[in-house]
Motif scaffolding. Structure first.
Motif, PDB file in Angstrom:
ATOM      1  N   GLU A  14       0.908  -1.303   0.049  1.00  0.00           N
ATOM      2  CA  GLU A  14      -0.078  -0.014  -0.016  1.00  0.00           C
ATOM      3  C   GLU A  14       1.128   1.140   0.118  1.00  0.00           C
ATOM      4  O   GLU A  14       1.746   1.436   0.829  1.00  0.00           O
ATOM      5  N   LEU A  15       0.644   2.295  -0.731  1.00  0.00           N
ATOM      6  CA  LEU A  15       1.404   3.497  -0.752  1.00  0.00           C
ATOM      7  C   LEU A  15       0.448   4.372  -0.277  1.00  0.00           C
ATOM      8  O   LEU A  15      -0.613   4.709  -0.713  1.00  0.00           O
ATOM      9  N   LEU A  71       0.206  -0.824  -5.002  1.00  0.00           N
ATOM     10  CA  LEU A  71       0.984  -1.169  -5.955  1.00  0.00           C
ATOM     11  C   LEU A  71       1.369  -2.306  -6.040  1.00  0.00           C
ATOM     12  O   LEU A  71       2.158  -2.912  -5.194  1.00  0.00           O
ATOM     13  N   ALA A  72       1.645  -3.065  -7.345  1.00  0.00           N
ATOM     14  CA  ALA A  72       2.254  -4.409  -7.450  1.00  0.00           C
ATOM     15  C   ALA A  72       3.561  -4.216  -8.016  1.00  0.00           C
ATOM     16  O   ALA A  72       3.574  -3.236  -9.132  1.00  0.00           O
ATOM     17  N   ARG A  73       4.546  -5.012  -7.727  1.00  0.00           N
ATOM     18  CA  ARG A  73       6.038  -4.668  -8.224  1.00  0.00           C
ATOM     19  C   ARG A  73       6.476  -5.915  -8.619  1.00  0.00           C
ATOM     20  O   ARG A  73       6.420  -7.037  -7.730  1.00  0.00           O
ATOM     21  N   LEU A  74       7.270  -6.016  -9.820  1.00  0.00           N
ATOM     22  CA  LEU A  74       8.182  -7.119 -10.007  1.00  0.00           C
ATOM     23  C   LEU A  74       9.366  -6.752 -10.198  1.00  0.00           C
ATOM     24  O   LEU A  74       9.774  -5.650 -10.995  1.00  0.00           O
ATOM     25  N   ASP A  75      10.479  -7.024  -9.610  1.00  0.00           N
ATOM     26  CA  ASP A  75      11.928  -6.733  -9.720  1.00  0.00           C
ATOM     27  C   ASP A  75      11.815  -5.328  -9.484  1.00  0.00           C
ATOM     28  O   ASP A  75      12.904  -4.517 -10.124  1.00  0.00           O
ATOM     29  N   GLY A  76      11.109  -4.741  -8.607  1.00  0.00           N
ATOM     30  CA  GLY A  76      11.075  -3.284  -8.246  1.00  0.00           C
ATOM     31  C   GLY A  76      10.500  -2.396  -9.197  1.00  0.00           C
ATOM     32  O   GLY A  76      10.034  -1.167  -8.788  1.00  0.00           O
ATOM     33  N   ARG A  77       9.941  -2.849 -10.225  1.00  0.00           N
ATOM     34  CA  ARG A  77       9.181  -1.941 -11.071  1.00  0.00           C
ATOM     35  C   ARG A  77       7.600  -2.188 -10.764  1.00  0.00           C
ATOM     36  O   ARG A  77       7.178  -3.287 -10.863  1.00  0.00           O
ATOM     37  N   ILE A  78       6.938  -1.132 -10.929  1.00  0.00           N
ATOM     38  CA  ILE A  78       5.372  -0.989 -10.675  1.00  0.00           C
ATOM     39  C   ILE A  78       4.961  -1.638 -11.949  1.00  0.00           C
ATOM     40  O   ILE A  78       5.031  -1.152 -13.176  1.00  0.00           O
ATOM     41  N   VAL A  79       3.925  -2.834 -11.731  1.00  0.00           N
ATOM     42  CA  VAL A  79       3.430  -3.438 -13.010  1.00  0.00           C
ATOM     43  C   VAL A  79       2.025  -3.586 -12.831  1.00  0.00           C
ATOM     44  O   VAL A  79       1.391  -4.086 -13.684  1.00  0.00           O
ATOM     45  N   GLY A  80       1.360  -2.985 -11.556  1.00  0.00           N
ATOM     46  CA  GLY A  80      -0.085  -3.051 -11.565  1.00  0.00           C
ATOM     47  C   GLY A  80      -0.351  -1.979 -10.383  1.00  0.00           C
ATOM     48  O   GLY A  80       0.430  -1.507  -9.571  1.00  0.00           O
ATOM     49  N   GLY A 109      -0.593 -13.760 -12.396  1.00  0.00           N
ATOM     50  CA  GLY A 109      -1.197 -13.622 -11.257  1.00  0.00           C
ATOM     51  C   GLY A 109      -1.556 -12.183 -10.606  1.00  0.00           C
ATOM     52  O   GLY A 109      -1.735 -11.963  -9.440  1.00  0.00           O
ATOM     53  N   VAL A 110      -0.917 -11.293 -11.198  1.00  0.00           N
ATOM     54  CA  VAL A 110      -0.886  -9.893 -10.561  1.00  0.00           C
ATOM     55  C   VAL A 110      -2.139  -9.324 -10.362  1.00  0.00           C
ATOM     56  O   VAL A 110      -2.462  -8.991  -9.483  1.00  0.00           O
ATOM     57  N   GLY A 111      -2.930  -9.425 -11.494  1.00  0.00           N
ATOM     58  CA  GLY A 111      -4.394  -8.981 -11.379  1.00  0.00           C
ATOM     59  C   GLY A 111      -4.965  -9.667 -10.043  1.00  0.00           C
ATOM     60  O   GLY A 111      -5.756  -8.951  -9.306  1.00  0.00           O
ATOM     61  N   SER A 112      -4.980 -10.864 -10.096  1.00  0.00           N
ATOM     62  CA  SER A 112      -5.695 -11.552  -9.112  1.00  0.00           C
ATOM     63  C   SER A 112      -5.260 -11.315  -7.619  1.00  0.00           C
ATOM     64  O   SER A 112      -6.093 -11.327  -7.000  1.00  0.00           O
ATOM     65  N   ALA A 113      -4.127 -11.277  -7.463  1.00  0.00           N
ATOM     66  CA  ALA A 113      -3.533 -10.751  -6.457  1.00  0.00           C
ATOM     67  C   ALA A 113      -4.078  -9.329  -5.759  1.00  0.00           C
ATOM     68  O   ALA A 113      -4.302  -9.274  -4.643  1.00  0.00           O
ATOM     69  N   LEU A 114      -3.967  -8.398  -6.685  1.00  0.00           N
ATOM     70  CA  LEU A 114      -4.415  -7.127  -6.377  1.00  0.00           C
ATOM     71  C   LEU A 114      -6.010  -7.467  -6.069  1.00  0.00           C
ATOM     72  O   LEU A 114      -6.457  -6.389  -5.247  1.00  0.00           O
ATOM     73  N   LEU A 115      -6.750  -7.948  -6.828  1.00  0.00           N
ATOM     74  CA  LEU A 115      -8.008  -7.980  -6.642  1.00  0.00           C
ATOM     75  C   LEU A 115      -8.629  -8.636  -5.319  1.00  0.00           C
ATOM     76  O   LEU A 115      -9.054  -8.278  -4.437  1.00  0.00           O
ATOM     77  N   ALA A 116      -7.627  -9.599  -4.951  1.00  0.00           N
ATOM     78  CA  ALA A 116      -7.688 -10.404  -3.646  1.00  0.00           C
ATOM     79  C   ALA A 116      -7.544  -9.217  -2.508  1.00  0.00           C
ATOM     80  O   ALA A 116      -8.235  -9.413  -1.527  1.00  0.00           O
ATOM     81  N   GLN A 117      -6.477  -8.498  -2.669  1.00  0.00           N
ATOM     82  CA  GLN A 117      -6.139  -7.390  -1.513  1.00  0.00           C
ATOM     83  C   GLN A 117      -7.246  -6.440  -1.448  1.00  0.00           C
ATOM     84  O   GLN A 117      -7.635  -6.059  -0.347  1.00  0.00           O
ATOM     85  N   LEU A 118      -7.791  -5.946  -2.686  1.00  0.00           N
ATOM     86  CA  LEU A 118      -8.991  -5.153  -2.612  1.00  0.00           C
ATOM     87  C   LEU A 118     -10.328  -5.500  -1.739  1.00  0.00           C
ATOM     88  O   LEU A 118     -10.747  -4.935  -1.292  1.00  0.00           O
ATOM     89  N   GLU A 119     -10.438  -6.821  -2.399  1.00  0.00           N
ATOM     90  CA  GLU A 119     -11.636  -7.703  -1.663  1.00  0.00           C
ATOM     91  C   GLU A 119     -11.593  -7.847  -0.323  1.00  0.00           C
ATOM     92  O   GLU A 119     -12.496  -7.796   0.382  1.00  0.00           O
TER      93      GLU A 119
END
Length: 366
Positions: A14-15, A71-80, A109-119
């Protein structure tokens, strides 16, 4: 930032909303906005609806529409990005969410992980209705998902459609995204205004640029509150918003903080000296960028006098005076809102895309 979920080499944090773009978290916010705009550009093929980070940050500070950002990150880059919004009104039924993932990070799995967080946040807040919106190009195939209203559809093959339906969301409404190029022929606009005025003898147009004059704050607050109940919403659930003079000033404060300039045309009912309709056009931070048509409302008890057309063309005239460099305007309207679509089509707006509204109802935990 505190990690709230991990999936393989994926982290979701969370930012905290930065106070300014120069404050802690400001650089991440800017990167998030760049990601958002790149995804919208990919879908709609245009930058017309791309806000600057300054513009968007102002609305992330809206105390009447509070938000949390993940914010979702892969290798430090914001991707979601995942945005969670709620209404502070008592007994508000729903959480409003956004999930977007960069093209090169999808199907991991980035979108699903973000969605799970919001839900999960919605569950913590006791909200059992979750609603979301997704942008789409105009349908290009016959295999479409039609809104339950019977108006508007989106391609079933769309990634957003597949994602939403796979996670239990139901399509409830489709908005049309329309655009008109500027400048318009001033004589044609003036002719439409004269025609509308011939049907609205008991009304006159009041206009302003920027902040709402104190004289009209209460009337405008009343109409903004009615906008939250009178606009076509299909089965999307909202609490009736509470608007007063303070909330109107807050809206003006946010526009100023984001560098936006609001142009308003309102309909004054001469016998009562009350405003009974309005329309807004927002000019973006940078001159020469496309404008956005915001709300248009005529109170139900004053419809049938061509006030919608009168206000639209009056504000177009105002826009061309105030910002002659504006190249076009974009607007959103529910596909079932035929009266307003007819006004827009008559003025010259053409469809360029659509927006789908999604809803999921979850069982409350005992």
């Amino acid at each position: 930032m505190t990690p709230s979920a991990d999936v393989g080499d994926l982290s979701i944090d969370e930012l905290p909303i930065p106070e300014t773009l120069d404050a802690a978290g400001g650089a991440d916010f800017v990167e998030m906005v760049e990601l958002r705009n790149a995804i919208e550009r990919e879908i709609l093929g245009t930058d017309d609806l791309a806000p600057t980070a300054r513009e968007l940050l102002a609305f992330f500070h809206d105390r009447y529409a509070p938000k949390r950002l993940f914010l979702a990150r892969l290798d430090g880059r914001i991707v979601g990005r995942g945005v969670y919004e709620w209404q502070p009104e008592e007994n508000a039924p729903a959480a409003f969410i956004e999930v977007q993932v960069a093209r090169d990070a999808r199907r991991r799995g980035v979108g699903s992980a973000l969605l799970a967080q919001l839900e999960a946040v919605a569950a913590e807040n006791g909200l059992t209705v979750i609603e979301s919106w997704s942008s789409h190009p105009l349908p290009t195939s016959s295999d479409v998902l039609v809104a339950p209203t019977g108006f508007g559809a989106v391609d079933r093959a769309s990634p957003a459609v597949r994602f939403a339906t796979a996670h239990g969301y139901r399509l409830e409404q489709v908005d049309r995204i329309s655009r008109i190029d500027l400048p318009m022929d001033p004589n044609a606009v003036a002719e439409r205004r004269r025609d509308a005025e011939a049907h609205s003898a008991d009304y006159e147009v009041v206009q302003w640029v920027g902040r709402c004059p104190d004289r009209w704050l209460t009337d405008m607050a009343c109409m903004h509150q009615r906008m939250s109940t009178d606009a076509p919403a299909a089965a999307i659930e909202f609490a009736e918003e509470h608007w007063d003079d303070e909330r109107m000033r807050n809206l003006d404060d946010m526009n100023e903080a984001g560098g936006r300039l609001n142009l308003t045309s309102a309909a004054l009912h001469i016998p009562t000296q009350r405003l009974v309709g309005y329309t807004d056009i927002a000019l973006p931070e940078h001159e020469g960028r496309p404008a956005t048509q915001e709300d248009t409302l005529v109170l139900k008890e004053h419809r049938g006098h061509r006030l919608g057309m009168l206000l639209k063309v009056a504000n177009l005239e105002q826009l061309m005076r105030v910002s002659p460099a504006s190249p076009r305007i974009t607007t959103f309207n529910a596909e079932e809102n035929r009266p307003m679509l007819s006004v827009n089509e008559a003025v010259g707006f053409v469809a360029t895309g659509c927006e789908a509204a999604w809803k999921k109802t979850v069982r409350a935990e005992r």
